[in-house]
Design a protein around this motif. Structure first.
Motif, PDB file in Angstrom:
ATOM      1  N   PHE A 268      24.916  -0.299  86.875  1.00  0.00           N
ATOM      2  CA  PHE A 268      23.697  -1.341  86.770  1.00  0.00           C
ATOM      3  C   PHE A 268      23.081  -1.229  88.223  1.00  0.00           C
ATOM      4  O   PHE A 268      21.863  -1.731  88.420  1.00  0.00           O
ATOM      5  N   LEU A 269      24.104  -0.859  89.152  1.00  0.00           N
ATOM      6  CA  LEU A 269      23.506  -0.849  90.500  1.00  0.00           C
ATOM      7  C   LEU A 269      23.603   0.471  91.369  1.00  0.00           C
ATOM      8  O   LEU A 269      24.768   1.129  91.348  1.00  0.00           O
ATOM      9  N   ASN A 270      22.717   0.934  92.039  1.00  0.00           N
ATOM     10  CA  ASN A 270      22.773   2.322  92.537  1.00  0.00           C
ATOM     11  C   ASN A 270      21.713   2.167  93.740  1.00  0.00           C
ATOM     12  O   ASN A 270      20.550   2.319  93.201  1.00  0.00           O
ATOM     13  N   GLU A 271      22.134   2.181  94.935  1.00  0.00           N
ATOM     14  CA  GLU A 271      21.342   1.792  96.063  1.00  0.00           C
ATOM     15  C   GLU A 271      20.252   3.117  96.073  1.00  0.00           C
ATOM     16  O   GLU A 271      18.980   3.116  96.598  1.00  0.00           O
ATOM     17  N   GLU A 272      20.688   4.350  95.756  1.00  0.00           N
ATOM     18  CA  GLU A 272      20.040   5.611  96.108  1.00  0.00           C
ATOM     19  C   GLU A 272      18.844   5.557  94.994  1.00  0.00           C
ATOM     20  O   GLU A 272      17.590   5.687  95.199  1.00  0.00           O
ATOM     21  N   ARG A 273      19.285   5.109  93.911  1.00  0.00           N
ATOM     22  CA  ARG A 273      18.354   5.052  92.635  1.00  0.00           C
ATOM     23  C   ARG A 273      17.342   3.992  92.958  1.00  0.00           C
ATOM     24  O   ARG A 273      16.003   4.289  92.812  1.00  0.00           O
ATOM     25  N   PHE A 274      17.555   2.900  93.476  1.00  0.00           N
ATOM     26  CA  PHE A 274      16.635   1.841  93.978  1.00  0.00           C
ATOM     27  C   PHE A 274      15.898   2.204  95.059  1.00  0.00           C
ATOM     28  O   PHE A 274      14.545   1.993  94.927  1.00  0.00           O
ATOM     29  N   ALA A 275      16.370   2.900  96.053  1.00  0.00           N
ATOM     30  CA  ALA A 275      15.491   3.530  97.123  1.00  0.00           C
ATOM     31  C   ALA A 275      14.493   4.369  96.686  1.00  0.00           C
ATOM     32  O   ALA A 275      13.136   4.223  97.000  1.00  0.00           O
ATOM     33  N   CYS A 276      14.828   5.195  95.856  1.00  0.00           N
ATOM     34  CA  CYS A 276      13.851   6.190  95.214  1.00  0.00           C
ATOM     35  C   CYS A 276      12.628   5.472  94.396  1.00  0.00           C
ATOM     36  O   CYS A 276      11.460   5.980  94.445  1.00  0.00           O
ATOM     37  N   SER A 277      13.340   4.865  93.665  1.00  0.00           N
ATOM     38  CA  SER A 277      12.191   4.075  92.621  1.00  0.00           C
ATOM     39  C   SER A 277      11.210   3.168  93.538  1.00  0.00           C
ATOM     40  O   SER A 277      10.173   3.029  93.351  1.00  0.00           O
ATOM     41  N   PHE A 278      11.771   2.597  94.543  1.00  0.00           N
ATOM     42  CA  PHE A 278      10.865   1.674  95.669  1.00  0.00           C
ATOM     43  C   PHE A 278      10.070   2.443  96.163  1.00  0.00           C
ATOM     44  O   PHE A 278       8.798   2.145  96.391  1.00  0.00           O
ATOM     45  N   ALA A 279      10.379   3.603  96.797  1.00  0.00           N
ATOM     46  CA  ALA A 279       9.601   4.411  97.557  1.00  0.00           C
ATOM     47  C   ALA A 279       8.477   4.867  96.496  1.00  0.00           C
ATOM     48  O   ALA A 279       7.199   4.935  96.911  1.00  0.00           O
ATOM     49  N   ARG A 280       8.615   5.403  95.384  1.00  0.00           N
ATOM     50  CA  ARG A 280       7.713   6.027  94.655  1.00  0.00           C
ATOM     51  C   ARG A 280       6.804   5.003  94.340  1.00  0.00           C
ATOM     52  O   ARG A 280       5.567   5.093  94.086  1.00  0.00           O
ATOM     53  N   GLY A 281       7.100   3.668  93.699  1.00  0.00           N
ATOM     54  CA  GLY A 281       6.508   2.842  93.364  1.00  0.00           C
ATOM     55  C   GLY A 281       5.440   2.292  94.217  1.00  0.00           C
ATOM     56  O   GLY A 281       4.287   2.103  94.138  1.00  0.00           O
TER      57      GLY A 281
END
Length: 163
Positions: free
Chosen positions: A58-71
């Motif tokens: 449910f929580l994955n900082e790499e996935r969060f960071a990638c999604s954040f940057a793209r968005g």
């Protein structure tokens, strides 16, 4: 009437609530900790729930960071500097920040930079050329674009608007 700040949650209730919170959109660890503190959870339980969220993906900082940057780049047209600063503010590791920046191709980065710069230049009402130049540069620097790119662009736009 129930006041949320005094409501108590069992570990299972809190865990379930946070699973939904994370499933709704990508979150960073910092957001989760703040949310759990707001639910009056003790540090040991916060750690327990965070481990559970990571273990169950449910929580994955790499996935969060990638999604954040793209968005932020594609929707808000943020440059790398702003993206990096915002990720650092969220306590994202340097490794994950580097990974996130790879989500934006060089071609897309420059295309979006020129699009936002040209659009902003054309919509500016400022008549005084020095004020216009300053407002234009401030806008793009606030967006997080590299100063050398911004100053090159303003030179090109000024040169082209004189022709």
């Amino acid at each position: 009437m129930e006041n949320n700040s005094h409501k108590t949650y069992s570990i299972q209730e809190a865990q379930s609530k946070l699973e939904n919170y994370c499933a709704y959109q990508e979150r960073c660890h910092k957001e989760i900790v703040e949310k759990l503190r707001g639910m009056n959870m003790i540090p040991q339980v916060i750690d327990l729930i965070i481990v559970h969220l990571i273990d169950h993906n449910f929580l994955n900082e790499e996935r969060f960071a990638c999604s954040f940057a793209r968005g932020k780049h594609r929707i808000k047209y943020w440059g790398n500097i702003r993206i990096v600063n915002e990720l650092k503010f969220r306590n994202i590791s340097s490794y994950n920040i580097k990974t996130a920046l790879k989500e934006i191709s060089e071609e897309e980065y420059f295309t979006n930079f020129h699009f936002i710069a040209d659009r902003h230049w054309q919509t500016m009402k400022e008549k005084d050329s020095l004020k216009k130049r300053k407002k234009f540069c401030d806008f793009l620097l606030r967006k997080g674009f590299e100063s050398n790119m911004v100053y090159e662009k303003v030179k090109d736009l000024e040169k082209n608007s004189k022709n």
